[in-house]
Structure formats: C-alpha cells, structure tokens
Design a protein around this motif. Structure first.
Motif, mmCIF file in Angstrom:
data_model
loop_
_atom_site.group_PDB
_atom_site.id
_atom_site.type_symbol
_atom_site.label_atom_id
_atom_site.label_comp_id
_atom_site.label_asym_id
_atom_site.label_seq_id
_atom_site.Cartn_x
_atom_site.Cartn_y
_atom_site.Cartn_z
ATOM 1 N N UNK A 186 6.795 -14.522 -4.691
ATOM 2 C CA UNK A 186 6.840 -15.333 -5.919
ATOM 3 C C UNK A 186 5.725 -14.812 -6.826
ATOM 4 N N UNK A 187 6.019 -13.755 -7.583
ATOM 5 C CA UNK A 187 5.012 -13.133 -8.427
ATOM 6 C C UNK A 187 4.727 -14.024 -9.631
ATOM 7 N N UNK A 188 3.602 -14.701 -9.584
ATOM 8 C CA UNK A 188 3.146 -15.569 -10.678
ATOM 9 C C UNK A 188 1.726 -15.134 -11.020
ATOM 10 N N UNK A 189 1.553 -14.534 -12.175
ATOM 11 C CA UNK A 189 0.240 -13.985 -12.523
ATOM 12 C C UNK A 189 -0.625 -15.003 -13.245
ATOM 13 N N UNK A 190 -1.932 -14.871 -13.068
ATOM 14 C CA UNK A 190 -2.897 -15.652 -13.829
ATOM 15 C C UNK A 190 -2.978 -15.090 -15.257
ATOM 16 N N UNK A 191 -3.435 -15.884 -16.228
ATOM 17 C CA UNK A 191 -3.695 -15.321 -17.566
ATOM 18 C C UNK A 191 -4.723 -14.192 -17.463
ATOM 19 N N UNK A 192 -4.386 -13.035 -18.003
ATOM 20 C CA UNK A 192 -5.274 -11.885 -17.903
ATOM 21 C C UNK A 192 -4.936 -10.867 -18.977
ATOM 22 N N UNK A 244 -3.521 -11.474 -23.994
ATOM 23 C CA UNK A 244 -3.667 -12.221 -22.734
ATOM 24 C C UNK A 244 -2.291 -12.739 -22.339
ATOM 25 N N UNK A 245 -1.891 -12.461 -21.091
ATOM 26 C CA UNK A 245 -0.537 -12.800 -20.684
ATOM 27 C C UNK A 245 -0.508 -13.292 -19.241
ATOM 28 N N UNK A 246 0.550 -13.992 -18.918
ATOM 29 C CA UNK A 246 0.785 -14.499 -17.566
ATOM 30 C C UNK A 246 2.259 -14.843 -17.488
ATOM 31 N N UNK A 247 2.689 -15.368 -16.344
ATOM 32 C CA UNK A 247 4.060 -15.887 -16.292
ATOM 33 C C UNK A 247 4.084 -17.225 -15.558
ATOM 34 N N UNK A 248 5.095 -18.007 -15.863
ATOM 35 C CA UNK A 248 5.178 -19.362 -15.322
ATOM 36 C C UNK A 248 5.750 -19.350 -13.902
#
Length: 320
Positions: A186-192, A244-248
């Motif tokens: 479940x690839x969910x990235x932090x804001x970065x 700055x990006x991430x995903x839900x």
C-alpha cells in the motif's frame, strides 16, 4: 487544460475529470508546469489495463515477495540495527539506474546484491514496464520537448564519458537515468519534495495496483492546493524537486504500487563541470577567484535558464 493559481486561503481542489487525452497544467505565464498523462486508448483486441497496468502490478507484487522474503536471521539483524522509516513513507522500495549525489565522487549505478539486481533487471525487461517507459517518454517529449532534449543530451554525455554506467532502458524508451519501484503493498507517501532531483526538471510517476481511484490513491500537490484522481496504469509528470507532494490512503485489502523515473541533479552538475564535482573545483588550487565568481553567477542564472526550457501553451485555458 488548466491554469494553476495559488492562493494561501483557498482549499485544495480535487480534479474529477477523466481526460481522454493527456492534460497539461500551466502556470500563470502559460508555461506547462506538469502533465496529467493518463494512459493510451485501447486498440482493437488490446487492453492497456490488462496488458500493462495489471501485468506490471502482478510482477511488482511477485518481485516484492521474492525480495523481502528473507531468512529469519537477516530479519533479526535488521531489527537490531534500528532502521528508521524512509523519508517518503514506510512502503518497500528499490531504486536502480545511474546515481550521483550523497558524497559520490562520480556517477555510478545503484549497487545491489546479485540476487536483487537480477530481480530488478527482470522487471526492466518486462514488456509492460517498457511500454510504461515508452508512453512516459512520449509524454515528456510532447509537452516539454526542450527539457526532454536536455535530459537526453546530458545522460548521453554521462554514459559516453564512463561506459561502465548502464541505463535502465534504451535511449528511445527513456531519457531518465534512474527509476524506483515502490513495492507497497500500500504505497502511501508522506508529503515531501525530491530535493536531489533537478529543480526545474520533471519526475514521472506511474500508479499501479488494485484500488478504486475514486476512494484513494489521489496525488496531492500541496503547494498548488490540488488533489488529483490517479487511476492505476496512469502516469503524471511533475517538477518533484519544487512541488511538495504525497498521495492519499487506499482502502483496506486494496494494493497500490508505483514506478517512478527521474534524474538526480548531481548528474547535470557533473556534466556542467566537465565531469568533475563541485567540491573538486571549489577545493582546487587551480581554480582562480575569477572562476569562483563566474560559477557563483552561473548558479544564480541556471534556474532562469532552466525555466525557459518549459513549453509555453498557446491554446485555450480553463481554470481549475
């Protein structure tokens, strides 16, 4: 087509549209800042979802099992070492390709054990992964032709100077030096932000897996206050070093993987320095004060020169 306007007080905007064609997003000066690439239309008797998206996801899942199913003694050793959670998120990931940065004195391929390298090489050899790379390359060329040409010229210079460096794909398939397989599940990235990438450059993100994009897996661009629907099998290109990006999150029992392509800024500096590091030049006694001053001015000017590589959109614009 969308024009981006950033207002500190405005709430995030979710794009629900499902464009049948790739959709560029422009800034206030009509420069194409990023591209919502989607995926190609199906051809008669052929399905992008089945042949590419599902096939790639299945192979990533199988590779993850092979990579991370390790002996009990090795798991204990990792636990004792107190490894920290990766900066981008807790999901499993492996990078491959040509890297430069973090103290490296010259470009070199990311090092792996023979077992891991074989697994990653098999992934790059898949037709589904190569079709993703080819589609991404076409999007990059279509919406940022000058930037695409710059990436290809610089990477070709790196490889010609040091033939021991090996590209992930043939030049006709990709101009990026490096790629990362995010194995999830479940690839969910932090804001970065990807601060080691070229500031004005693009990074390609391809979403994969079995999840409902209406309920999760959206790409969040925090600085632009955008939340973008991101279906499995689709690709988005963004300047990941400045946005700055991430995903839900996705729902329980769903899976999400991703495949990202990029080129570290260190490779561009290496070529610009005539195959030397900044440290080599700055510390060299042969570097004159005038040369130090010229390099200082060049660093300030390179951002402006880089932004000029963006394509100016001349068609109609709609406001998100």
């Amino acid at each position: 087509m969308a024009r981006v306007r950033t207002h500190a007080s405005s709430p995030p905007t979710t794009t629900h549209r499902k464009p049948r064609v790739p959709t560029p997003v422009v800034d206030a000066d009509n420069r194409i800042l990023l591209c919502l690439g989607g995926f190609p239309d199906d051809q008669p008797g052929r399905s992008w979802d089945e042949e590419v998206a599902q096939d790639a996801a299945q192979h990533l899942q199988a590779a993850a099992v092979e990579i991370y199913t390790e002996p009990r003694w090795l798991r204990k050793r990792r636990a004792r070492s107190g490894e920290s959670v990766p900066r981008r998120g807790p999901h499993a990931a492996k990078a491959a390709g040509i890297s430069m940065g973090g103290g490296q004195t010259h470009p070199q391929n990311v090092a792996h054990s023979a077992r891991i390298q074989l697994i990653l090489s098999n992934l790059f050899a898949l037709q589904s992964i190569q079709r993703i790379a080819g589609w991404t390359n076409m999007l990059f060329m279509a919406f940022a032709k000058q930037l695409h040409g710059f990436y290809e010229k610089e990477l070709r210079a790196v490889c010609e100077h040091d033939p021991s460096t090996t590209r992930n794909f043939l030049p006709r398939l990709s101009v990026f030096s490096t790629a990362t397989f995010n194995f999830g599940p479940a690839t969910v990235t932090f804001p970065h932000i990807d601060y080691r990438n070229l500031a004005w450059g693009w990074c390609a993100i391809t979403a994969l897996g079995n999840y409902n994009p209406d309920f999760g897996g959206h790409l969040v661009l925090w600085d632009l206050k955008l939340v973008i629907r991101f279906p499995p099998g689709s690709t988005i290109l963004i300047p990941s070093a400045i946005l700055r990006h991430s995903n839900t999150k996705i729902r329980p029992n769903e899976t999400r993987f991703s495949f990202t392509q990029y080129t570290p800024a260190g490779l561009f500096r290496w070529v610009y320095n005539k195959f030397r590091t900044d440290a080599d030049i700055d510390r060299s006694k042969s570097t004159s004060p005038a040369e130090h001053e010229r390099r200082k001015r060049d660093r300030a000017r390179r951002w402006d020169e880089g932004v000029k590589m963006y394509t100016t959109w001349k068609g109609p614009v709609s406001i998100i």
